[in-house]
Design an enzyme around this catalytic site. Sequence first.
Site, PDB file in Angstrom:
ATOM      1  N   GLU A 180       0.813  -1.220   0.000  1.00 21.19           N
ATOM      2  CA  GLU A 180       0.000   0.000   0.000  1.00 21.19           C
ATOM      3  C   GLU A 180       0.853   1.280   0.000  1.00 21.19           C
ATOM      4  OE1 GLU A 180      -3.722  -0.412   2.596  1.00 21.19           O
ATOM      5  OE2 GLU A 180      -2.417  -1.948   3.388  1.00 21.19           O
ATOM      6  N   SER A 217      -6.665  -2.550   2.195  1.00 19.60           N
ATOM      7  CA  SER A 217      -7.134  -1.965   0.932  1.00 19.60           C
ATOM      8  C   SER A 217      -7.730  -2.991  -0.026  1.00 19.60           C
ATOM      9  CB  SER A 217      -5.997  -1.220   0.222  1.00 19.60           C
ATOM     10  OG  SER A 217      -5.605  -0.096   0.954  1.00 19.60           O
ATOM     11  N   TYR A 241      -9.920   3.766  -4.316  1.00 21.32           N
ATOM     12  CA  TYR A 241      -8.978   4.880  -4.435  1.00 21.32           C
ATOM     13  C   TYR A 241      -9.006   5.632  -5.755  1.00 21.32           C
ATOM     14  CZ  TYR A 241      -7.101   2.770  -0.259  1.00 21.32           C
ATOM     15  OH  TYR A 241      -6.973   2.259   0.998  1.00 21.32           O
ATOM     16  N   ARG A 287     -10.417   2.957  12.351  1.00 26.08           N
ATOM     17  CA  ARG A 287     -11.669   2.897  11.593  1.00 26.08           C
ATOM     18  C   ARG A 287     -12.086   1.443  11.481  1.00 26.08           C
ATOM     19  NH1 ARG A 287     -10.423   3.131   6.382  1.00 26.08           N
ATOM     20  NH2 ARG A 287     -11.548   1.199   5.978  1.00 26.08           N
ATOM     21  N   ASP A 302     -14.639  -1.553   9.939  1.00 23.58           N
ATOM     22  CA  ASP A 302     -15.538  -1.899   8.843  1.00 23.58           C
ATOM     23  C   ASP A 302     -16.559  -2.918   9.339  1.00 23.58           C
ATOM     24  OD1 ASP A 302     -14.018  -0.246   7.224  1.00 23.58           O
ATOM     25  OD2 ASP A 302     -12.712  -1.868   6.549  1.00 23.58           O
ATOM     26  N   GLU A 351     -13.149  -5.842  10.377  1.00 25.25           N
ATOM     27  CA  GLU A 351     -11.767  -5.577  10.772  1.00 25.25           C
ATOM     28  C   GLU A 351     -11.654  -4.159  11.314  1.00 25.25           C
ATOM     29  OE1 GLU A 351      -8.945  -4.600   7.440  1.00 25.25           O
ATOM     30  OE2 GLU A 351     -10.511  -5.562   6.247  1.00 25.25           O
ATOM     31  N   ASN A 371      -8.951  -0.918  11.176  1.00 24.74           N
ATOM     32  CA  ASN A 371      -7.759  -0.314  10.576  1.00 24.74           C
ATOM     33  C   ASN A 371      -7.172   0.668  11.577  1.00 24.74           C
ATOM     34  OD1 ASN A 371      -8.147  -1.293   7.646  1.00 24.74           O
ATOM     35  ND2 ASN A 371     -10.116  -0.434   8.180  1.00 24.74           N
ATOM     36  N   GLY A 386      -6.536   5.507   6.072  1.00 25.69           N
ATOM     37  CA  GLY A 386      -6.121   6.382   4.976  1.00 25.69           C
ATOM     38  C   GLY A 386      -6.526   7.827   5.219  1.00 25.69           C
TER      39      GLY A 386
END
Length: 325
Positions: A21, A153, A223, A262, A264, A278, A280, A284
């Site tokens: 990433e 990602s 993205y 963050r 999900d 998960e 993060n 991002g």
Amino acid sequence: MNAHPSSFGKVAVLMGGRSAEREISLMSGQGVLQALRSQGVDAHAFDPSERDLGDLKKEGFARCFITLHGRFGEDGTVQGALELLGIPYTGSGVMASSMAIDKVMTKRVLLSENLPTPRYVLLRRGGYSPAEVDGVADTLGLPLIVKPAREGSSLGLSKVAERAGLAAAVALAEKMDADILCEQFVSGDEVTCPVLGTGAQARALPVIRIVAPEGNYDYQNKYFTDTTQYLVPCGLPAGEEQAIQQLVLQAFRTLNCRGWARADVMIDQATRKPYLLEINTSPGMTGHSLVPMSARAAGISYEALCVRVLETAALDSQPQDGTPP
């Protein structure tokens, strides 16, 4: 802003790195760097794949803003190095980072606290037979998700609709990780929810509902395209958003995350039950990123968000009560 920009000292924005990433990390890092400088912070770009981390100490950096994503940035390794150097950093500590990047370990911890996450089967590279791969479909049902246990990602992720596609999906994930996570597919609303703060001070930001083309929220749609819709306010039925925020906060505290993260979540269409996918721990911060979008809906600008995250920079060895070091 609680702290004066000069009180942060010299700040390194860690970006780039060696993970798959890298490209996204450079985009995140440049955004954060410009934002911090616009607020009067003495911030500098620092790419650990091109420079020795020991230079941080030599050059008098007082704290680090981590915008590295994936391996060697979000997995506890750089956090451990910064602990040894004694330089406070943003985001979760060594253990929370290393657990959260491993989707299987995250599931084990969540399940131990009775927090809902989709059912799964773990395959290990070189340690399974064709019959075992075939059996995954019997255990989890179809469609199902196959992904590397430690990539972000959506890299290496496949949605498998038919049994015939299972072996290829496992082979793809296996290229990126020795641990392959096969996961029950939850059909319904896909949402994400950021958290800001530490411990009792941690707060969930507004939930974002993600509507991707044909439900395919992959690397490209994350993205580089503008066809994915991000709905904030999320438009979920009354009470659901608060329930998801509460669940995400529980997961954040259970994994002992700090600073920001963050999570999900998938909401089952039929039962409306939310399932944690998960967390993060180094989200991002690009133009397409979701934490800034959620923060904006809560009245927090991108620049103010960067400063607030920087204020939470800490070390594992310091007391964690939610106050800046």
